[in-house]
Design a protein around this motif. Structure first.
Motif, PDB file in Angstrom:
ATOM      1  N   PRO A  85       0.853  -1.184   0.000  1.00 47.67           N
ATOM      2  CA  PRO A  85       0.000   0.000   0.000  1.00 47.67           C
ATOM      3  C   PRO A  85       0.892   1.239   0.000  1.00 47.67           C
ATOM      4  N   SER A  86       0.568   2.220  -0.851  1.00 46.43           N
ATOM      5  CA  SER A  86       1.428   3.381  -1.041  1.00 46.43           C
ATOM      6  C   SER A  86       0.606   4.660  -0.886  1.00 46.43           C
ATOM      7  N   TYR A  87       1.081   5.571  -0.026  1.00 44.78           N
ATOM      8  CA  TYR A  87       0.381   6.832   0.238  1.00 44.78           C
ATOM      9  C   TYR A  87       1.257   8.000  -0.196  1.00 44.78           C
ATOM     10  N   ASN A  88       0.771   8.807  -1.130  1.00 44.46           N
ATOM     11  CA  ASN A  88       1.503   9.972  -1.626  1.00 44.46           C
ATOM     12  C   ASN A  88       1.196  11.175  -0.732  1.00 44.46           C
ATOM     13  N   PHE A  89       2.187  11.577   0.089  1.00 42.77           N
ATOM     14  CA  PHE A  89       1.952  12.655   1.047  1.00 42.77           C
ATOM     15  C   PHE A  89       2.499  14.002   0.574  1.00 42.77           C
ATOM     16  N   SER A  90       3.372  13.996  -0.443  1.00 41.24           N
ATOM     17  CA  SER A  90       3.941  15.259  -0.909  1.00 41.24           C
ATOM     18  C   SER A  90       4.499  15.076  -2.311  1.00 41.24           C
ATOM     19  N   LYS A  91       4.657  16.183  -3.021  1.00 37.89           N
ATOM     20  CA  LYS A  91       5.292  16.143  -4.328  1.00 37.89           C
ATOM     21  C   LYS A  91       5.906  17.511  -4.615  1.00 37.89           C
ATOM     22  N   SER A  92       6.837  17.526  -5.546  1.00 34.49           N
ATOM     23  CA  SER A  92       7.494  18.774  -5.909  1.00 34.49           C
ATOM     24  C   SER A  92       7.738  18.806  -7.406  1.00 34.49           C
ATOM     25  N   GLY A  93       7.846  20.008  -7.928  1.00 30.67           N
ATOM     26  CA  GLY A  93       8.126  20.194  -9.341  1.00 30.67           C
ATOM     27  C   GLY A  93       9.271  21.171  -9.533  1.00 30.67           C
ATOM     28  N   THR A  94      10.180  20.841 -10.451  1.00 26.67           N
ATOM     29  CA  THR A  94      11.319  21.708 -10.755  1.00 26.67           C
ATOM     30  C   THR A  94      11.275  22.085 -12.235  1.00 26.67           C
ATOM     31  N   VAL A  95      11.481  23.367 -12.515  1.00 29.90           N
ATOM     32  CA  VAL A  95      11.548  23.870 -13.886  1.00 29.90           C
ATOM     33  C   VAL A  95      12.963  24.364 -14.143  1.00 29.90           C
ATOM     34  N   ASN A  96      13.637  23.745 -15.085  1.00 28.77           N
ATOM     35  CA  ASN A  96      14.993  24.142 -15.456  1.00 28.77           C
ATOM     36  C   ASN A  96      14.987  24.862 -16.795  1.00 28.77           C
ATOM     37  N   PHE A  97      15.687  25.980 -16.876  1.00 26.54           N
ATOM     38  CA  PHE A  97      15.816  26.748 -18.114  1.00 26.54           C
ATOM     39  C   PHE A  97      17.261  26.671 -18.610  1.00 26.54           C
ATOM     40  N   TYR A  98      17.422  26.501 -19.936  1.00 27.23           N
ATOM     41  CA  TYR A  98      18.747  26.323 -20.526  1.00 27.23           C
ATOM     42  C   TYR A  98      18.990  27.342 -21.638  1.00 27.23           C
ATOM     43  N   THR A  99      20.223  27.813 -21.700  1.00 30.52           N
ATOM     44  CA  THR A  99      20.674  28.688 -22.779  1.00 30.52           C
ATOM     45  C   THR A  99      22.008  28.155 -23.285  1.00 30.52           C
ATOM     46  N   ASN A 100      22.111  27.944 -24.588  1.00 33.39           N
ATOM     47  CA  ASN A 100      23.317  27.371 -25.199  1.00 33.39           C
ATOM     48  C   ASN A 100      23.711  26.046 -24.542  1.00 33.39           C
ATOM     49  N   GLY A 101      22.697  25.253 -24.159  1.00 35.28           N
ATOM     50  CA  GLY A 101      22.937  23.950 -23.562  1.00 35.28           C
ATOM     51  C   GLY A 101      23.343  23.991 -22.107  1.00 35.28           C
ATOM     52  N   GLN A 102      23.418  25.161 -21.495  1.00 37.13           N
ATOM     53  CA  GLN A 102      23.819  25.306 -20.104  1.00 37.13           C
ATOM     54  C   GLN A 102      22.630  25.701 -19.240  1.00 37.13           C
ATOM     55  N   LEU A 103      22.564  25.103 -18.041  1.00 33.90           N
ATOM     56  CA  LEU A 103      21.498  25.437 -17.098  1.00 33.90           C
ATOM     57  C   LEU A 103      21.688  26.862 -16.601  1.00 33.90           C
ATOM     58  N   THR A 104      20.674  27.698 -16.773  1.00 32.44           N
ATOM     59  CA  THR A 104      20.764  29.101 -16.352  1.00 32.44           C
ATOM     60  C   THR A 104      19.900  29.406 -15.134  1.00 32.44           C
ATOM     61  N   THR A 105      18.706  28.791 -15.051  1.00 35.57           N
ATOM     62  CA  THR A 105      17.786  29.052 -13.943  1.00 35.57           C
ATOM     63  C   THR A 105      17.074  27.765 -13.573  1.00 35.57           C
ATOM     64  N   SER A 106      16.867  27.558 -12.264  1.00 33.35           N
ATOM     65  CA  SER A 106      16.143  26.382 -11.776  1.00 33.35           C
ATOM     66  C   SER A 106      15.201  26.819 -10.665  1.00 33.35           C
ATOM     67  N   ASN A 107      13.909  26.536 -10.829  1.00 28.52           N
ATOM     68  CA  ASN A 107      12.902  26.906  -9.839  1.00 28.52           C
ATOM     69  C   ASN A 107      12.183  25.652  -9.359  1.00 28.52           C
TER      70      ASN A 107
END
Length: 221
Positions: free
Chosen positions: A139-161
């Protein structure tokens, strides 16, 4: 929250493992794994969403039932999830599509945090009780979750929220099986290595068609 749960599991295991003359053995597990979906319903999303690294950590109690069968009951903290490949960012202006001037690509990463109660039967294949198969349900209970948005410029990570939110509060069911090898390290300590597959048989959005495949490591006292 997840750090508190992991520390709680470690404290419970430490306390129980010090008990004397217990009618069962105690175990600690770590299961690095790969998580993905067997089926994505939308053709548009099928080529975008991919699997990601996942892991489980937990404690369990194990009792010998017969010469070849052991029963196992435990509690695990599980981190599953999914992610997208890097996709070009497009904005729509006056009916035309243009690339965004601030970033060239975007990637979405989702993490699902679950508490699971695995109930397993361990079947030893040989007389020495070294090779075994194991199967059961959680039995599995999902109590939390998160989401990350990564932005890239010229193949490099520039911003992560990253943003966190409450889980779906849905009780799902995971079916699991695997095979493994058990080795006695001394008179009081056993080590197990166990490839394991888990499938979530549920309609909950965060785990629909999801599977988890990894290599579980157990220490049993």
């Amino acid at each position: 929250m997840k750090q508190v749960l992991i520390l709680t599991l470690i404290c419970i295991f430490s306390t129980l493992s010090k008990g004397q003359n217990m009618p069962f053995k105690m175990g600690f597990l770590l299961n690095p794994a790969y998580c993905d979906r067997l089926n994505v319903q939308s053709d548009l999303l099928r080529g975008i969403f991919i699997g990601k690294y996942a892991y489980s950590i937990g404690i369990f109690a194990q009792k010998k039932m017969t010469k070849t069968l052991d029963g196992r009951f435990g509690i695990n903290f599980v981190n599953n999830g999914e992610q997208t490949i890097q996709q070009p960012i497009w904005v729509k202006l006056n009916g035309n599509l243009f690339t965004s001037s601030s970033a060239e690509a975007i990637q979405l990463i989702s993490n699902f945090y679950n508490i699971e109660i695995p109930i397993d039967i361990q079947w030893f294949i040989n007389r020495k009780r070294s090779f075994f198969a194991i199967f059961g349900a959680s039995p599995s209970y999902n109590f939390s979750k998160s989401g990350t948005v990564n932005f890239y410029t010229n193949g490099q990570l520039t911003t992560s929220n990253t943003s966190k939110r409450a889980g779906d509060a849905v009780l799902a069911l995971a079916l699991q099986f695997g095979m493994g090898y058990q080795k006695a390290l001394n008179n009081n300590l056993l080590f197990e290595i166990q490839p394991k597959f888990r499938y979530y048989a549920t309609n909950a959005a965060n785990s629909r068609y999801m599977y988890n495949a990894g290599l579980q490591l157990n220490l049993i006292f």
